[in-house]
Design a protein around this motif. Sequence first.
Motif, mmCIF file in Angstrom:
data_model
loop_
_atom_site.group_PDB
_atom_site.id
_atom_site.type_symbol
_atom_site.label_atom_id
_atom_site.label_comp_id
_atom_site.label_asym_id
_atom_site.label_seq_id
_atom_site.Cartn_x
_atom_site.Cartn_y
_atom_site.Cartn_z
ATOM 1 N N ARG A 5 0.738 -1.188 0.144
ATOM 2 C CA ARG A 5 -0.143 -0.056 0.019
ATOM 3 C C ARG A 5 0.724 0.996 -0.061
ATOM 4 O O ARG A 5 1.657 0.893 0.047
ATOM 5 C CB ARG A 5 -0.407 -0.223 1.335
ATOM 6 N N HIS A 6 0.251 2.253 -1.082
ATOM 7 C CA HIS A 6 0.877 3.614 -0.934
ATOM 8 C C HIS A 6 0.633 4.399 -0.889
ATOM 9 O O HIS A 6 -1.152 4.471 -1.890
ATOM 10 C CB HIS A 6 1.714 3.963 -1.873
ATOM 11 N N THR A 7 0.419 5.523 -0.379
ATOM 12 C CA THR A 7 -0.586 6.761 -0.484
ATOM 13 C C THR A 7 -0.056 7.885 -1.342
ATOM 14 O O THR A 7 0.732 8.562 -1.196
ATOM 15 C CB THR A 7 -0.437 8.031 1.230
ATOM 16 N N PRO A 8 -0.943 8.339 -2.516
ATOM 17 C CA PRO A 8 -0.598 9.095 -4.005
ATOM 18 C C PRO A 8 -0.461 10.397 -4.163
ATOM 19 O O PRO A 8 -0.020 11.045 -4.962
ATOM 20 C CB PRO A 8 -1.357 7.866 -4.775
ATOM 21 N N GLY A 9 -1.258 10.365 -2.849
ATOM 22 C CA GLY A 9 -1.277 12.561 -2.953
ATOM 23 C C GLY A 9 -3.323 12.120 -3.638
ATOM 24 O O GLY A 9 -3.430 11.343 -3.610
ATOM 25 N N ARG A 10 -3.334 13.792 -3.486
ATOM 26 C CA ARG A 10 -4.186 14.421 -4.095
ATOM 27 C C ARG A 10 -4.086 13.797 -5.938
ATOM 28 O O ARG A 10 -3.042 13.596 -6.069
ATOM 29 C CB ARG A 10 -3.842 15.942 -4.153
ATOM 30 N N VAL A 11 -5.081 13.781 -5.746
ATOM 31 C CA VAL A 11 -5.349 13.266 -7.504
ATOM 32 C C VAL A 11 -5.166 14.711 -8.399
ATOM 33 O O VAL A 11 -5.701 15.868 -8.277
ATOM 34 C CB VAL A 11 -6.705 12.829 -7.868
#
Length: 186
Positions: A5-11
Amino acid sequence: MKLERHTPGRVSLGIKLKRVVWNLTSALLFRPFITPVFRKWRLLLLRMFGAEVEWDANVYASVKVWAPWMLRLGHRACLGPEVICYNQDLVVLEDDAIVSQYSYLCTAGHDIDHANTADSGLITAPIVLRRGAWIGSRAFIGMGVEIGENAVVGATASVYKNVEPWTVVGGNPAKFLKKRIIKENK
């Protein structure tokens, strides 16, 4: 392929605009073309939006794909009727992998370890269905899950952990039911 899992940040705005164009294209040029005659047309549209799709794959017109550019379909791979492919991260169906009708592939969620889940960040992880994997009707496959080669996920199962090759799982949460043994036709 790393399935963590990772946090992609804002779209980004670019992705949002791409999604608007895809949603319009899907509504006007993908979903209305329901017969098998238009199978290659649908694959062409997916390819135009960045999907890596083999020409002998099958994606039914009623399938909802969140981001075609995050979709990889091998030879004879199939997304069946009414499948929801919520692919904010990569979804890979290797050769002969099948996702049956009304199933849900979900590559994104929220970090529930924060006190206020409304403020928690989006987390994503890919889903990979190895060669010959079969997802039964109305199954849920969660983010970061790998379904092993020739494994079967029973109808209505909810899968949150990897499934070993040549196994059959079912239930909610999915549990091992038996080893898969394919018998030869006589």
